[in-house]
Design a protein around this motif. Structure first.
Motif, PDB file in Angstrom:
ATOM      1  N   VAL A 230      -2.822  -4.458  -5.107  1.00 19.27           N
ATOM      2  CA  VAL A 230      -1.626  -4.114  -4.327  1.00 19.27           C
ATOM      3  C   VAL A 230      -0.413  -4.873  -4.849  1.00 19.27           C
ATOM      4  N   GLU A 231      -0.592  -6.168  -5.130  1.00 18.63           N
ATOM      5  CA  GLU A 231       0.525  -6.968  -5.637  1.00 18.63           C
ATOM      6  C   GLU A 231       1.071  -6.418  -6.955  1.00 18.63           C
ATOM      7  N   HIS A 232       0.212  -5.741  -7.718  1.00 18.78           N
ATOM      8  CA  HIS A 232       0.625  -5.210  -9.011  1.00 18.78           C
ATOM      9  C   HIS A 232       0.902  -3.713  -8.959  1.00 18.78           C
ATOM     10  N   GLY A 233       1.090  -3.173  -7.760  1.00 15.91           N
ATOM     11  CA  GLY A 233       1.656  -1.838  -7.636  1.00 15.91           C
ATOM     12  C   GLY A 233       0.713  -0.680  -7.481  1.00 15.91           C
ATOM     13  N   VAL A 234      -0.545  -0.896  -7.102  1.00 12.81           N
ATOM     14  CA  VAL A 234      -1.460   0.241  -7.011  1.00 12.81           C
ATOM     15  C   VAL A 234      -1.045   1.216  -5.908  1.00 12.81           C
ATOM     16  N   THR A 235      -0.403   0.737  -4.838  1.00 17.53           N
ATOM     17  CA  THR A 235       0.046   1.640  -3.770  1.00 17.53           C
ATOM     18  C   THR A 235       1.438   2.209  -4.060  1.00 17.53           C
ATOM     19  N   GLU A 236       1.946   1.898  -5.238  1.00 14.29           N
ATOM     20  CA  GLU A 236       3.253   2.432  -5.654  1.00 14.29           C
ATOM     21  C   GLU A 236       3.121   3.331  -6.878  1.00 14.29           C
ATOM     22  N   GLY A 237       1.880   3.751  -7.166  1.00 15.78           N
ATOM     23  CA  GLY A 237       1.664   4.703  -8.247  1.00 15.78           C
ATOM     24  C   GLY A 237       1.295   4.114  -9.581  1.00 15.78           C
ATOM     25  N   GLN A 238       1.095   2.805  -9.671  1.00 12.48           N
ATOM     26  CA  GLN A 238       0.780   2.161 -10.949  1.00 12.48           C
ATOM     27  C   GLN A 238      -0.651   2.501 -11.389  1.00 12.48           C
ATOM     28  N   ASP A 239      -0.803   2.964 -12.645  1.00 13.79           N
ATOM     29  CA  ASP A 239      -2.143   3.181 -13.208  1.00 13.79           C
ATOM     30  C   ASP A 239      -2.806   1.822 -13.425  1.00 13.79           C
ATOM     31  N   GLN A 240      -4.086   1.707 -13.057  1.00 17.48           N
ATOM     32  CA  GLN A 240      -4.769   0.417 -13.172  1.00 17.48           C
ATOM     33  C   GLN A 240      -6.210   0.581 -13.644  1.00 17.48           C
ATOM     34  N   LEU A 241      -6.667  -0.410 -14.430  1.00 17.84           N
ATOM     35  CA  LEU A 241      -8.087  -0.610 -14.723  1.00 17.84           C
ATOM     36  C   LEU A 241      -8.512  -1.834 -13.929  1.00 17.84           C
ATOM     37  N   VAL A 242      -9.395  -1.634 -12.953  1.00 17.05           N
ATOM     38  CA  VAL A 242      -9.822  -2.718 -12.068  1.00 17.05           C
ATOM     39  C   VAL A 242     -11.235  -3.138 -12.474  1.00 17.05           C
ATOM     40  N   VAL A 243     -11.369  -4.367 -12.955  1.00 19.03           N
ATOM     41  CA  VAL A 243     -12.665  -4.890 -13.407  1.00 19.03           C
ATOM     42  C   VAL A 243     -13.049  -6.049 -12.513  1.00 19.03           C
ATOM     43  N   LYS A 250     -13.865  -3.033  -5.044  1.00 19.81           N
ATOM     44  CA  LYS A 250     -13.061  -2.211  -5.961  1.00 19.81           C
ATOM     45  C   LYS A 250     -12.800  -0.816  -5.421  1.00 19.81           C
ATOM     46  N   THR A 251     -13.818  -0.216  -4.800  1.00 17.59           N
ATOM     47  CA  THR A 251     -13.704   1.182  -4.385  1.00 17.59           C
ATOM     48  C   THR A 251     -12.522   1.404  -3.453  1.00 17.59           C
ATOM     49  N   LEU A 252     -12.276   0.467  -2.558  1.00 17.27           N
ATOM     50  CA  LEU A 252     -11.193   0.635  -1.587  1.00 17.27           C
ATOM     51  C   LEU A 252      -9.827   0.679  -2.279  1.00 17.27           C
ATOM     52  N   GLY A 340      -3.000  14.371  -7.328  1.00 20.61           N
ATOM     53  CA  GLY A 340      -2.114  13.218  -7.223  1.00 20.61           C
ATOM     54  C   GLY A 340      -2.738  11.942  -7.725  1.00 20.61           C
ATOM     55  N   THR A 341      -4.062  11.802  -7.540  1.00 16.23           N
ATOM     56  CA  THR A 341      -4.759  10.564  -7.918  1.00 16.23           C
ATOM     57  C   THR A 341      -6.116  10.900  -8.514  1.00 16.23           C
ATOM     58  N   VAL A 342      -6.443  10.252  -9.627  1.00 20.84           N
ATOM     59  CA  VAL A 342      -7.786  10.350 -10.204  1.00 20.84           C
ATOM     60  C   VAL A 342      -8.377   8.947 -10.221  1.00 20.84           C
ATOM     61  N   VAL A 343      -9.508   8.787  -9.536  1.00 18.56           N
ATOM     62  CA  VAL A 343     -10.237   7.513  -9.550  1.00 18.56           C
ATOM     63  C   VAL A 343     -11.513   7.743 -10.346  1.00 18.56           C
ATOM     64  N   ILE A 344     -11.696   6.988 -11.409  1.00 19.55           N
ATOM     65  CA  ILE A 344     -12.902   7.119 -12.233  1.00 19.55           C
ATOM     66  C   ILE A 344     -13.725   5.847 -12.087  1.00 19.55           C
ATOM     67  N   ASP A 345     -14.833   5.965 -11.382  1.00 19.16           N
ATOM     68  CA  ASP A 345     -15.725   4.832 -11.168  1.00 19.16           C
ATOM     69  C   ASP A 345     -16.683   4.707 -12.351  1.00 19.16           C
ATOM     70  N   GLU A 346     -17.175   3.496 -12.577  1.00 20.57           N
ATOM     71  CA  GLU A 346     -18.118   3.210 -13.674  1.00 20.57           C
ATOM     72  C   GLU A 346     -17.513   3.622 -15.025  1.00 20.57           C
ATOM     73  N   VAL A 347     -16.257   3.269 -15.256  1.00 19.08           N
ATOM     74  CA  VAL A 347     -15.576   3.744 -16.464  1.00 19.08           C
ATOM     75  C   VAL A 347     -16.161   3.135 -17.736  1.00 19.08           C
ATOM     76  N   HIS A 348     -16.963   2.071 -17.607  1.00 13.92           N
ATOM     77  CA  HIS A 348     -17.640   1.523 -18.794  1.00 13.92           C
ATOM     78  C   HIS A 348     -18.605   2.535 -19.407  1.00 13.92           C
TER      79      HIS A 348
END
Length: 702
Positions: A230-243, A250-252, A340-348
């Motif tokens: 959130v601090e780095h903009g995920v709720t403002e449309g920022q693309d992120q890789l969350v590890v 992570k899922t939330l 609007g949003t694509v969430v890809i889980d297990e991207v490894h």
């Protein structure tokens, strides 16, 4: 004092039946190995005869030579194993020549073989009620290993280290019988770590009232990884890789960003996972949590056979799907609406063999769908020109869609984030510690060991009031049922061969603590979301392939949940000298320590000719003459020119359009080899079952 001329190092004496073994060593080397016979005289015991060993024969020497050796020796030692009576005779003998000796603790095995090997409390190893030296203990252990099946490399070194640590040969040997001595099985402990992250208050998020109120009813503050996102903009449309590790929330991150956009009319959310079982789980979870706010639909790989099957609603607000299910929709021209949003889980998964290139292609095709579909050739050219003008390609040409990638295991997160054009959110917290244990057992002993471990865990409650429950990972569905039948406490098999209703029943029983264990395939590891305290590896293989470090880390991360358990436990049950297929170059004991010591491999998508042809065909089917741009922005390097040449040769394309054959091949995810095998069988009029059997046989031979 400097050594005198002719002086020897140590004269060692050890009881040898009715005689005395005599050993002379100099600078650690044995200079003499002999047997001394004693005789009784009026003055006391005296040397009677000296027999010097020369290989397998003995050479008689004058007994005076013993006296000469004793006088030249820098030190004289008598073994502690020599009986008190013989010790006294030797002291009396030496006194007669004004010589003295010291009794020392030595290895009896060495002494019996004519070697001087003093031992101390730090080096003595207990064996059959006495103490021997480390070298002899290792030799005894090697004999045991040879009897039970060869063991290699790091596994052998592990046993040697344990031998020196616990100084008990029997305890270490018992490990080879599946013994569960925790002091010996424990390999290490991965400590709990908590990074200092200021938690974000949920009431400060300013999301759409629907999701905002929902989150406020569940939490006061976000978990650390969620707060960082959130601090780095995920709720403002920022693309992120969350590890971040399993069970860190992570899922939330994807859920709150995607649902906020859905409810604000900014496009639907796709939540993509690699496996049908995991898609079913996520679909059920989304329905339960968010069904009063949004419509949720499911799209899995099976849909390409049965099409929608009445379950898939392309107009739904949230589509939970497998990679293959959504890719099939793209390859066959389905309209998924505005995303609007694509969430890809297990991207490894990008780094895995066959699934890696397919996920890579899917991401590129989805980005095309989200940003380029429906545009004119002129606007496409203009966009491509803009990208070139700015010194890059058109990687970012995916409209306003937000991309969120999730993984617990990435060896090169910075590099992967850069290739995905996403901001890296990396959080290394592990909520609770995990103990990792190794023991050795063959296939039969493994089940007995698993039974003990399952019972022990289930009979123990955590400080939070939950019984310990176990996930057992093995390498085949048949083995799942075999193990489950033999466990004393209630358990159930859980694999992709079971229908959805039965899997849901198992999940519910486990959640209610009605099951002590589930036994599942390693292939379904990503789809297992049970709150287990313990993970047991019955096998370190996935089918006929050894686990990778990523897969292993993902699976062991299932042990222990912070809301349920105080600690997670992981047991590797290793069969020495075992492999599950003749194509496997390593053995299970080698693999075990490679996984335990291994660094996370980088996530790299590699393309052989078949993969390049498959993805290029899919990209041509979806994007026509725009396929090269799709190839160029994929994670792996695709040899586009070569792949197009092959597609023309195979008559899968005509120009840059798929032929009817090409459409059939790509819609069914066939490799070129599979396609030609099927075609050959159809043209020969073979029975469909025979064609399938031929394909299966070829895959087994591979």
């Amino acid at each position: 004092m400097s050594q005198q001329v002719g002086q020897v190092g140590t004269l060692f004496l050890h009881e040898y039946g009715d005689d005395v073994r005599v050993v002379v060593t100099q600078d650690g080397q044995r200079m003499l190995n002999a047997v001394l016979e004693l005789k009784e005289t009026d003055a006391g015991p005296r040397p009677a005869r000296l027999r010097v060993k020369q290989g397998s024969s003995e050479e008689p020497r004058s007994p005076d030579q013993f006296v000469e050796l004793a006088r030249r020796a820098k030190r004289i030692r008598i073994s502690q194993q020599t009986s008190p009576a013989v010790r006294e005779r030797l002291r009396t003998l030496l006194d007669a020549y004004q010589l003295s000796a010291k009794v020392v603790r030595t290895c009896r095995y060495c002494a019996g073989e004519g070697r001087y090997s003093p031992i101390t409390s730090e080096t003595a190893i207990e064996a059959d009620g006495e103490h021997i030296c480390p070298d002899c203990a290792r030799a005894e252990l090697d004999r045991e290993l040879a009897y039970r099946g060869e063991i290699t490399g790091d596994a052998r070194e592990r046993l040697y280290d344990l031998l020196l640590d616990v100084q008990d040969l029997e305890r270490v040997s018992n490990l080879l019988k599946g013994d569960l001595d925790p002091d010996l099985t424990k390999y290490d402990e991965i400590s709990a770590t908590v990074d200092e992250v200021d938690p974000v208050r949920v009431d400060s998020l300013d999301l759409h009232p629907g999701i905002q109120q929902h989150l406020e009813s569940r939490f006061e503050t976000l978990l650390p990884v969620q707060s960082l996102a959130v601090e780095h903009g995920v709720t403002e449309g920022q693309d992120q890789l969350v590890v971040s590790a399993t069970a860190t929330g992570k899922t939330l991150v994807g859920e709150m960003a995607g649902l906020d956009r859905v409810l604000n009319g900014e496009g639907k959310m796709l939540f993509l996972v690699p496996l049908v079982a995991l898609a079913n789980q996520k679909h059920e979870s989304f329905q339960e949590r968010y069904g009063d706010m949004v419509n949720v639909s499911l799209r899995v790989g099976a849909s390409r056979i049965n099409d929608e099957g009445g379950r898939f609603d392309p107009g739904a607000d949230v589509i939970v799907g497998t990679y293959e299910g959504i890719d099939h929709a793209l390859r066959t021209g389905k309209d998924l609406g505005d995303i609007g949003t694509v969430v890809i889980d297990e991207v490894h998964t990008l780094g895995e063999g066959e699934r890696g290139h397919r996920l890579d292609g899917l991401i590129s095709r989805l980005k095309y769908y989200c940003g380029e579909r429906g545009t004119t050739e002129a606007s496409r050219s203009e966009r491509t020109g803009d990208a070139r003008e700015h010194g890059g390609d058109d990687h970012g040409s995916d409209g306003d869609t937000q991309w969120i990638y999730l993984s617990a295991t990435v060896g090169n997160p910075g590099q992967l984030a850069e290739k995905l054009r996403a901001q890296l959110i990396e959080f290394e917290e592990r909520p609770i510690p995990i103990e990792r244990h190794v023991t050795f057992a063959d296939g039969r002993e493994k089940v007995r060991t698993e039974n003990k471990l399952v019972r022990r865990a289930f009979d123990t409650k955590s400080s939070k009031g939950y019984r310990g429950q176990t996930i057992i990972f093995t390498n085949s569905r048949r083995r799942c049922h075999e193990i489950s039948r033999k466990l004393e406490y209630d358990s159930a098999p859980y694999h992709a061969g079971l229908d959805h209703k039965r899997r849901k029943r198992v999940e519910g029983q486990f959640a209610d603590q009605d099951l002590a264990a589930v036994v599942t395939t390693a292939a379904l590891a990503a789809g297992v979301d049970f709150p287990a305290s313990q993970v047991i590896f019955d096998s370190l293989a996935m089918g006929i392939e050894w686990l990778t470090v990523q897969e292993f880390s993902q699976m062991l991360g299932r042990a222990g949940r912070p809301d349920y358990h105080d600690k997670g436990r992981v047991y590797l049950l290793v069969e020495p000298d075992c492999s599950y297929h003749n194509s496997m170059e390593m053995t299970e004991d080698e693999v075990a320590f490679k996984l335990l010591k291994g660094d996370m491999e980088p996530v790299i998508t590699r393309y052989d000719e078949a993969a390049a042809v498959e993805e290029t065909l899919a990209n041509i089917t979806v994007a026509g003459d725009g396929a090269k741009r799709l190839n160029d922005r994929m994670i792996g390097e695709v040899p586009t020119k070569h792949a197009v040449g092959k597609l023309l040769e195979y008559e899968f394309i005509d120009g840059l359009q798929p032929t009817p054959l090409g459409r059939a091949v790509t819609s069914h995810f066939l490799s070129p080899d599979d396609a030609f095998l099927l075609l050959d069988g159809v043209r020969k009029g073979l029975d469909p079952y025979d064609i399938v059997a031929t394909m299966e046989l070829r895959d087994d031979e591979r």
